[in-house]
Design a protein around this motif. Sequence first.
Motif, PDB file in Angstrom:
ATOM      1  N   ASP A  82       2.762  -0.720  -0.150  1.00 23.09           N
ATOM      2  CA  ASP A  82       1.468  -0.174  -0.553  1.00 23.09           C
ATOM      3  C   ASP A  82       1.532   1.337  -0.494  1.00 23.09           C
ATOM      4  O   ASP A  82       1.861   1.894   0.561  1.00 23.09           O
ATOM      5  N   THR A 137      -3.127   6.055   0.946  1.00 26.25           N
ATOM      6  CA  THR A 137      -4.406   6.386   0.322  1.00 26.25           C
ATOM      7  C   THR A 137      -4.918   7.738   0.782  1.00 26.25           C
ATOM      8  O   THR A 137      -5.936   8.206   0.275  1.00 26.25           O
ATOM      9  N   ASP A 138      -4.284   8.335   1.749  1.00 23.76           N
ATOM     10  CA  ASP A 138      -4.735   9.672   2.164  1.00 23.76           C
ATOM     11  C   ASP A 138      -3.544  10.535   2.571  1.00 23.76           C
ATOM     12  O   ASP A 138      -2.408  10.046   2.641  1.00 23.76           O
ATOM     13  N   TRP A 142       0.522   9.824   3.302  1.00 23.94           N
ATOM     14  CA  TRP A 142       1.640  10.441   2.567  1.00 23.94           C
ATOM     15  C   TRP A 142       2.562  11.205   3.512  1.00 23.94           C
ATOM     16  O   TRP A 142       3.791  11.183   3.340  1.00 23.94           O
TER      17      TRP A 142
END
Lengths: 265, 265, 265, 265
Positions: free
Chosen positions: C123, C126-127, C131
């Motif tokens: 996956d 998302t923030d 990362w």
Amino acid sequence: MADRQLDFPTSIGTSDPTTIRLLGQDLAGDLMGRVGFGELAFWLVAGRRPGPGEVRVFEAVLVALADHGFTPTAIAARLTYLSAPEALQGAIAAGLLGGGSRFLGVTEDCGRFLADTLAGLTDPPTDDAGWDAVALDAVRAARAGRRLVPGLGHPVHKETDPRTPVLITIAEQEGLRGPHLRLFEAIGRVHPQVLGRTLPLNGAGVCGAALADLGLPIDLLRGFALLARTAGLLGHLAEERRRPLGMDIYRTVDRNARYVPDDAD
Amino acid sequence: MADRQLDFPTSIGTSDPTTIRLLGQDLAGDLMGRVGFGELAFWLVAGRRPGPGEVRVFEAVLVALADHGFTPTAIAARLTYLSAPEALQGAIAAGLLGGGSRFLGVTEDCGRFLADTLAGLTDPPTDDAGWDAVALDAVRAARAGRRLVPGLGHPVHKETDPRTPVLITIAEQEGLRGPHLRLFEAIGRVHPQVLGRTLPLNGAGVCGAALADLGLPIDLLRGFALLARTAGLLGHLAEERRRPLGMDIYRTVDRNARYVPDDAD
Amino acid sequence: MADRQLDFPTSIGTSDPTTIRLLGQDLAGDLMGRVGFGELAFWLVAGRRPGPGEVRVFEAVLVALADHGFTPTAIAARLTYLSAPEALQGAIAAGLLGGGSRFLGVTEDCGRFLADTLAGLTDPPTDDAGWDAVALDAVRAARAGRRLVPGLGHPVHKETDPRTPVLITIAEQEGLRGPHLRLFEAIGRVHPQVLGRTLPLNGAGVCGAALADLGLPIDLLRGFALLARTAGLLGHLAEERRRPLGMDIYRTVDRNARYVPDDAD
Amino acid sequence: MADRQLDFPTSIGTSDPTTIRLLGQDLAGDLMGRVGFGELAFWLVAGRRPGPGEVRVFEAVLVALADHGFTPTAIAARLTYLSAPEALQGAIAAGLLGGGSRFLGVTEDCGRFLADTLAGLTDPPTDDAGWDAVALDAVRAARAGRRLVPGLGHPVHKETDPRTPVLITIAEQEGLRGPHLRLFEAIGRVHPQVLGRTLPLNGAGVCGAALADLGLPIDLLRGFALLARTAGLLGHLAEERRRPLGMDIYRTVDRNARYVPDDAD
């Protein structure tokens, strides 16, 4: 900006108004007519003058690698000559640019594989049985790492590449059948045990082994294949000039082109 | 589209599973170890096997043209190797691409000038006085047409290019001092009468004359300069690998860059 | 030999007496004057027409990579033009041949490093914190394997490469700041923890990240650097024609040549 | 040897630790995202920024020249990629090396023919009849000198090259249908009177005329054909990677090779 002292040292060529020096020799007085072209090429790369036996093996390698018919590089050179006949250098360069991993690279890859294997030995073997053991380890390690053993197999010469035994014989005659060639021969004997089928030792590979036995730098073995191929490309371009095929090759492809939408992939 | 019968005839190389043929010979059995590399290059282009004297003159030419120090082509090859050391073929190709009109083209231009002049003669001269008369006409015609006489003058060797007398001597020794060389020598004798100053016969020019006397095709003389230069470039790249200069050359230029607006032209 | 049916399918270009088709379009009727050159280059490689935002990011990359002054490739092109001014294609080709691993290869290497890292994720984060964690793993793995992280550091722009923030902003404006760029930015934030010093994210690297976010094939990213550089090389050659520097560069090197025997290595 | 002051002035690119300047602009701040790639290529060569109409005509030319299917250059690039897939720059360079007199040279030759004709006029014509008279003289002079008129005729588009009227229309729309295009059109009208048959004005020729009307240097027109072709070659190599044809092309030639002795010429 004021510049510091510039200095570009070289061991190759320098000249002054009355003399041209090449490799520390007087080009006109000592080299022209006294040193062969292959001998000079060896000297330029190795930084030492080869002996007569070394020259014979070296030139046999160049002869072996000069041409192999309508290779992709020969075709590319002919097509480039068709398009730009006024710039012969471009046609030669286009042909040489195919001297990469797949076609001309085997010579260097094979030399490197053999040299790397030899570098891992504390004592080189003294007989065939010893070489076979070293070869077996090397082929097994390559297979375990899913790497190809360079120098094995040929698309056309499926049983024997005729260049291989001849080059080994020439090296033997000149006392230059060294560890790289012996290891290569051993790979030829033992690989069926590991790979389950018998492949020929190919000509590009044996050339890499022989060049490595001459002490030439492994990183530059591809360069000798390129030098040899330059002569072969000149032959193709001379023939293209006398009896052109490039236009016919181009039209054969173009006439059979068929548009397909990209989603047909 | 169904294709007509394809046919790509060649006199160079073909192979089948057991044999590689080159120039109609068995590569492994007849050529490797028996034919020199220069000899093969001559044969590939001329379509005939040269004799020993021809090989000696031909290889002397290749040796003469192999290198001339830090030429633009040698520098271009070194800079390309600096940028892409993994693709030796690209560095060689970049070097050869400078083999055009200004640096390597003189060999071909000179051979062509001599051959064109000879083509206009009904009877070739039989003594030096006769050659001088032919040369005088040719140099006068070139001057009248504001064309340079190729093979005259050299930026470094302002009085004598040391390669010129040596190559003439070698050709004489081998019985190959033919009409192109004789005309070239005559040009060396008579041009001061027309041009008002004495220039040396340069090495690139004498090589063109000697190659033309060997019967090699004029349109391909540049190709031999390229073959010779391939060996020289390999020498430069071998040295670049041992003792790099490319980065220093690049920095010398870049460090002394200065922005000027375009209207400063 | 009778030939089987030949068939060379292509999605690029075909033509008949009245029409030229390119990418399935009518070249004259649908493309000329209606499609930009950068847009066409994207389409040719990707096999799909890009949207306006994609074109803007793509052309910003080409502009960023077009030139960087007197690079080795620009110097090689100028020297080749000096030697063979009649063959402009050779000078361009010589310049492009420096487009290998060291100078122009970073774009592709960086795109590949990012793509390989992303391929290992189940996956995507998302923030930024997510990362950063991915980036930290990737940089640590590279360091453990003694591999460089491509896209970090620059010989001239030691603190910030001015191209990097600008390209990220353009991609953001066009809604094309995707996972490759986000991961690249994260590498910029976390690498000091692993490497012990802070390096700038360089322009070649950010271009690779942006091209990868455009969905272009990783194996061909170097090709876009080459396309961009073709324009830059044309600029250098146009300038070389107006105000030559090649001879001066060559003489700077040649004049400072110094012969050293090879054993001085 | 101590060196004099070195100085390499350039109007193209320079950089310092915080800024990259290109053409006197701030690359990151003023060019990226604000200037198109075609626009930049024009600027680099012409030394001036083109207006929007000039960009439209210029990019229409690049689009027209980008590809023409399986040309000799596209085939040479594919074969080189087959042989050395690890060096994309070599495959592009091999393709560009076919950009010489026969295939890509027409653009430059045509621009030069038109510019030379215009240079001989004291007053340019003001109407079609006037242009026809100029064109008639030029075509007659070429025929008298046994020179081809560049830009006439095409092996496939025997009646009309579809690119020609479209490019003239675009130039007209942008107010850039200048003397080179008008003369070219006149040649299209009058040449049957001299040559005795009607040939189409070809696409390469009209591109040369349009580029010359944009004020671009005649000696470099071939360079734009090379830039355009770089994009086309990338397209071919991208397709070669997805759906290879090179091996099939090579085998088609090699399988139909037939040895002939050289005296069969």
